[in-house]
Design a protein around this motif. Sequence first.
Motif, short mmCIF file in Angstrom:
data_model
loop_
_atom_site.label_atom_id
_atom_site.label_comp_id
_atom_site.label_asym_id
_atom_site.label_seq_id
_atom_site.Cartn_x
_atom_site.Cartn_y
_atom_site.Cartn_z
N ASP A 48 -31.80 -50.14 -102.04
CA ASP A 48 -31.32 -48.92 -102.70
C ASP A 48 -32.43 -47.88 -102.59
OD1 ASP A 48 -28.80 -49.88 -103.92
OD2 ASP A 48 -30.15 -51.22 -105.01
N LEU A 49 -32.10 -46.76 -101.97
CA LEU A 49 -33.16 -45.77 -101.73
C LEU A 49 -32.54 -44.38 -101.59
CD1 LEU A 49 -36.15 -45.16 -100.97
CD2 LEU A 49 -35.56 -45.68 -98.61
N ASP A 50 -33.12 -43.42 -102.31
CA ASP A 50 -32.70 -42.02 -102.17
C ASP A 50 -33.79 -41.23 -101.47
OD1 ASP A 50 -30.39 -42.51 -103.49
OD2 ASP A 50 -30.93 -41.47 -105.35
N ALA B 96 -41.80 -45.26 -99.31
CA ALA B 96 -41.27 -46.51 -99.82
C ALA B 96 -42.03 -47.65 -99.17
CB ALA B 96 -39.78 -46.63 -99.48
N LEU B 97 -42.13 -48.75 -99.90
CA LEU B 97 -42.80 -49.94 -99.38
C LEU B 97 -41.77 -51.05 -99.25
CD1 LEU B 97 -45.35 -51.58 -98.68
CD2 LEU B 97 -45.66 -51.98 -101.13
N LEU B 98 -41.66 -51.59 -98.03
CA LEU B 98 -40.75 -52.72 -97.76
C LEU B 98 -41.55 -53.99 -97.62
CD1 LEU B 98 -38.17 -51.76 -94.96
CD2 LEU B 98 -37.74 -52.09 -97.39
N GLU B 99 -40.98 -55.07 -98.12
CA GLU B 99 -41.64 -56.37 -97.98
C GLU B 99 -40.55 -57.43 -97.90
OE1 GLU B 99 -45.70 -56.76 -100.10
OE2 GLU B 99 -44.32 -58.06 -101.17
N GLY B 100 -40.55 -58.19 -96.82
CA GLY B 100 -39.55 -59.26 -96.65
C GLY B 100 -38.12 -58.78 -96.84
N GLU C 97 -41.20 -50.67 -103.80
CA GLU C 97 -41.22 -49.46 -104.61
C GLU C 97 -41.00 -48.24 -103.73
OE1 GLU C 97 -44.91 -48.39 -106.40
OE2 GLU C 97 -46.06 -49.56 -104.99
N ALA C 98 -40.63 -47.14 -104.38
CA ALA C 98 -40.37 -45.90 -103.66
C ALA C 98 -40.52 -44.75 -104.61
CB ALA C 98 -38.96 -45.91 -103.08
N GLY C 99 -40.88 -43.59 -104.08
CA GLY C 99 -40.98 -42.43 -104.94
C GLY C 99 -41.70 -41.28 -104.26
N ALA C 100 -41.82 -40.18 -105.01
CA ALA C 100 -42.60 -39.05 -104.53
C ALA C 100 -44.08 -39.44 -104.58
CB ALA C 100 -42.34 -37.83 -105.40
#
Length: 328
Positions: free
Chosen positions: A30-32, A217-221, A226-229
């Motif tokens: 989920d990401l905006d 945003a940080l992707l892992e596996g 997390e994601a944000g300004a």
Amino acid sequence: MTARQPIRIQGLRKDYNQAGRLVPALDGIDLDIQGGAIFGILGRSGAGKTTLIRCLNRLETPSAGRILLGETDLAALGPVELRRQRRRIGMIFQHFHLLHSRTAAENIAAPLEIAGVTKPERQKRVDELLELVGLAGRGKAYPSQLSGGQKQRVGIARALAADPDVLLSDEATSALDAETTAQILDLLRDVNRRLGVTIVLITHELSVVKSICDGAALLEGGRLVEAGALRDLVADPSSRLGQWLLPALPEVPSDGRHLELRYGGRGGDTILSDLTLHLGQSPALLGGGVEQVAGTSVGRLLIRLPHDADLDSVFAFLGTRGVWAVVR
Ligand SMILES: Nc1ncnc2c1ncn2[C@@H]1O[C@H](COP(=O)(O)OP(=O)(O)O)[C@@H](O)[C@H]1O
Ligand SMILES: [Mg+2]
């Protein structure tokens, strides 16, 4: 400049068949992403970054979830509509993917040719694009006659040819040296400002995010950690991305006299001299520094307070200056 539409990714999932087993490469993302932003996606090798971007440009079909570009769900499009919508998305690659038997101008014109744009119009557009990416007059050169940085400029011009809403970049500076990387990042920022195109950029380099992104945003596996300004991430002590974006601090003994200070904007720039006045003595500066993140200066400092400093009064004082602090 037109107002660009946000990208909203909801419950995105992509399973790959690996030796007869379905393995999730993306596991409910989920990401905006704000329209017109430069947004970085960070993560180690295998985290799912390329899969995410291939779902965004629909080179892959998502297993589940929605990818809303404005009102359009890219995940749900049939083949005909997909071809039309794909023009809204341009893509640049680590190894440029240029046609070597074609000139720079012909490479840039290729998507216009496919879109049925007439030859005179194509020529006009290609000239504009060459100018935009700093290659005016080099249209007749073949890729083999161009440097890596120039090839990526051709790649950027080609990606922008059909005037997309979104520009996707998969490690587009990873094959370039530091100086050329900086020039290409400058170009991307310039293109973002001039055209308003949303840029989603995959990278494993934090410095890339630091220098041009508004958000990350940080992707892992296959999951979103997390994601944000960027400005919110650096202000959040629990954020891993925030930690990485700020200057590192040295290890110190935990004796109750060492403080980590953080601040954003220019308010904190004089904090050491202000604190010296408040204490009547100067605290020792042991590490940290000030960085430019998302266009504002953010500071992270490690200081040692004088022996007799009253912690409560120091915290109260720092609070009045909008400086966050914690005992290290
Ligand atoms: N076409 C594919 N078939 C099977 N597995 C794949 C395929 N593409 C990627 N994967 C797997 O999906 C995971 C994420 O890969 P990828 O999106 O390329 O990660 P990243 O770009 O972050 O390095 C990895 O475990 C990778 O092995
Ligand atoms: Mg990848």
